[in-house]
Scaffold this motif. Structure first.
Motif, PDB file in Angstrom:
ATOM      1  N   SER A 134       0.813  -1.205   0.000  1.00  0.00           N
ATOM      2  CA  SER A 134       0.000   0.000   0.000  1.00  0.00           C
ATOM      3  C   SER A 134       0.858   1.273   0.000  1.00  0.00           C
ATOM      4  CB  SER A 134      -0.952  -0.032   1.211  1.00  0.00           C
ATOM      5  OG  SER A 134      -1.931   0.971   1.123  1.00  0.00           O
ATOM      6  N   ALA A 158      -0.651   2.721  -4.650  1.00  0.00           N
ATOM      7  CA  ALA A 158      -1.242   3.879  -5.327  1.00  0.00           C
ATOM      8  C   ALA A 158      -0.116   4.644  -6.024  1.00  0.00           C
ATOM      9  CB  ALA A 158      -1.965   4.772  -4.332  1.00  0.00           C
ATOM     10  N   TRP A 161      -0.881  10.612  -4.194  1.00  0.00           N
ATOM     11  CA  TRP A 161      -1.526  10.694  -2.874  1.00  0.00           C
ATOM     12  C   TRP A 161      -2.892  11.383  -2.958  1.00  0.00           C
ATOM     13  CZ3 TRP A 161       1.175   9.607   1.977  1.00  0.00           C
ATOM     14  CH2 TRP A 161       0.434   9.924   3.120  1.00  0.00           C
ATOM     15  N   GLN A 164      -5.511   9.334  -4.769  1.00  0.00           N
ATOM     16  CA  GLN A 164      -5.999   8.250  -3.924  1.00  0.00           C
ATOM     17  C   GLN A 164      -6.986   8.780  -2.880  1.00  0.00           C
ATOM     18  OE1 GLN A 164      -3.283   6.352  -1.243  1.00  0.00           O
ATOM     19  NE2 GLN A 164      -4.669   4.667  -0.803  1.00  0.00           N
ATOM     20  N   TYR A 167     -10.252   9.109  -4.447  1.00  0.00           N
ATOM     21  CA  TYR A 167     -10.824   7.772  -4.660  1.00  0.00           C
ATOM     22  C   TYR A 167     -11.434   7.228  -3.369  1.00  0.00           C
ATOM     23  CZ  TYR A 167     -11.115   2.794  -5.852  1.00  0.00           C
ATOM     24  OH  TYR A 167     -11.556   1.501  -6.071  1.00  0.00           O
ATOM     25  N   ASN A 261      -9.350   0.576  -1.245  1.00  0.00           N
ATOM     26  CA  ASN A 261      -8.433   1.609  -0.766  1.00  0.00           C
ATOM     27  C   ASN A 261      -7.675   2.310  -1.881  1.00  0.00           C
ATOM     28  OD1 ASN A 261      -8.735  -0.552   1.443  1.00  0.00           O
ATOM     29  ND2 ASN A 261      -7.850   1.150   2.571  1.00  0.00           N
ATOM     30  N   VAL A 262      -7.374   1.580  -2.936  1.00  0.00           N
ATOM     31  CA  VAL A 262      -6.547   2.110  -4.021  1.00  0.00           C
ATOM     32  C   VAL A 262      -7.295   1.986  -5.345  1.00  0.00           C
ATOM     33  CG1 VAL A 262      -4.458   1.661  -5.389  1.00  0.00           C
ATOM     34  CG2 VAL A 262      -4.333   1.699  -2.898  1.00  0.00           C
ATOM     35  N   ASP A 263      -7.189   3.012  -6.166  1.00  0.00           N
ATOM     36  CA  ASP A 263      -7.774   2.993  -7.499  1.00  0.00           C
ATOM     37  C   ASP A 263      -6.897   2.119  -8.393  1.00  0.00           C
ATOM     38  OD1 ASP A 263      -8.815   3.474  -9.998  1.00  0.00           O
ATOM     39  OD2 ASP A 263      -8.982   5.642  -9.741  1.00  0.00           O
ATOM     40  N   SER A 267      -3.752   2.976 -11.091  1.00  0.00           N
ATOM     41  CA  SER A 267      -2.383   2.511 -10.855  1.00  0.00           C
ATOM     42  C   SER A 267      -1.889   1.661 -12.020  1.00  0.00           C
ATOM     43  CB  SER A 267      -2.311   1.699  -9.559  1.00  0.00           C
ATOM     44  OG  SER A 267      -2.481   2.517  -8.429  1.00  0.00           O
ATOM     45  N   HIS A 291      -7.689  -5.331  -0.820  1.00  0.00           N
ATOM     46  CA  HIS A 291      -6.481  -4.503  -0.759  1.00  0.00           C
ATOM     47  C   HIS A 291      -5.300  -5.299  -0.212  1.00  0.00           C
ATOM     48  CE1 HIS A 291      -4.186  -0.812  -0.482  1.00  0.00           C
ATOM     49  NE2 HIS A 291      -4.028  -0.946   0.815  1.00  0.00           N
TER      50      HIS A 291
END
Length: 335
Positions: A134, A158, A161, A164, A167, A261-263, A267, A291
């Motif tokens: 992460s 990600a 920052w 994210q 997102y 949590n992350v697109d 990415s 995630h």
């Protein structure tokens, strides 16, 4: 009430089991950024002709060397396959000195450099790779010029920052039923709010905390800890793209298709463009994976207590199918 305490004791026992490293776990200590950091170096029980150590880099939060037990089944599986693991308590956690909330991503990358030096001092022929989770997706790219690093693995990284952050806001609002996933007007509003919050974070904590923007129905609770505010202020401009473009070692980037949590789409798009430009990046997306690359249909909606209890019981079986196999095979290929 008695049943509640029995359940808590059961979960605690499960967590202790999850923290059980089955191989040689040697305590380590090294200095970095003026802090004495403690951790463990897990080595295979049997000797091998050429050894590889994988340095673990935490994501966000107050994490110990085993990441509250999450790393343990990975340590054990790596050791079963002749690969060592090296990890430490974040500054200010357990017996490590310092304060992780005072760190920049550059500071965190320096810790990895100092860990590499320690490993090489003890075994100059050791092959060294890193695996980061992460938030470590902003740490590892700063190692682009580290001559002693052999390869890098990034789990659910990600790229930008602020992107994210937008997102995460979008995901939260969709889950709460406040917006529809394809609501373009809502997306524009989220972007405008992020720009305003960014300007506030660049200022002082008191102004940020008491600003009326936090009353907007799209906004969650403001940061309440001044140390956390400084941490975000210090790192909010992070974007991994430029450093990744200079990364000369092989990179494996792993994603889950159910990451909240992350697109992941963003990415992988950036990583794909970097690969086309000549960066040695391999990506892999796991179906039905969170995630943390756990089975999404079983873990995604659990409470924290349920999550820890289930993970402690299932150990390596909690991960998405083939995650550990792909990890092992790629490390051996780049050994």
């Amino acid at each position: 009430m008695a049943l509640k305490y029995i359940l808590i004791l059961f979960i605690f026992a499960c967590m202790l089991g999850c923290n059980n490293v089955k191989h040689n776990a040697k305590p380590i200590a090294f200095e970095s950024n003026g802090n004495l950091l403690d951790g463990i170096w897990v080595k295979p029980s049997s000797r091998i002709s050429r050894s590889t150590t994988l340095i673990f880099i935490h994501g966000d939060g107050a994490m110990d060397a085993k990441s509250k037990g999450f790393f343990t089944p990975i340590f054990n599986t790596l050791a079963d396959n002749g690969i060592s693991s090296f990890s430490w308590h974040k500054p200010g956690i357990s017996s490590s000195a310092g304060n992780w909330l005072a760190q920049s991503m550059v500071d965190r990358a320096q810790e990895v450099r100092d860990a590499i030096k320690l490993i090489k001092q003890q075994n100059k022929n050791e092959k060294i790779g890193v695996i980061g989770f992460s938030q470590a997706g902003w740490v590892i790219p700063y190692l682009y010029d580290e001559p002693l690093l052999g390869f890098a693995i990034m789990v659910s990284p990600a790229v930008n920052w602020r992107q994210q952050s937008q997102y995460l806001t979008w995901q939260r609002l969709v889950r709460e039923g406040l917006i529809e996933p394809e609501d373009e007007q809502a997306l524009n509003t989220i972007e405008v709010l992020e720009q305003q919050v960014y300007a506030l974070i660049k200022g002082d904590f008191e102004t940020y905390q008491h600003h009326p923007i936090h009353q907007h129905p799209f906004k969650g609770e403001p940061i309440s800890d001044p140390q956390r505010f400084v941490f975000v202020q210090k790192n909010i401009d992070e974007d991994a793209t430029a450093n990744l473009a200079k990364f000369g070692k092989p990179i494996l980037a792993l994603f889950g298709d159910s990451d909240l949590n992350v697109d992941v789409e963003h990415s992988q798009q950036v990583y794909s463009e970097l690969a086309k430009s000549g960066v040695n990046i391999t990506t892999h997306e796991f179906a039905n994976a969170t995630h943390q690359l756990l089975k999404a249909d079983e873990y995604l909606m659990l409470t924290s207590i349920q999550w820890y209890a289930k993970f402690s019981l299932e150990s390596k079986d909690a991960f998405a199918p083939n995650f550990l196999n792909i990890l092992i095979d790629w490390v051996k290929k780049n050994n």
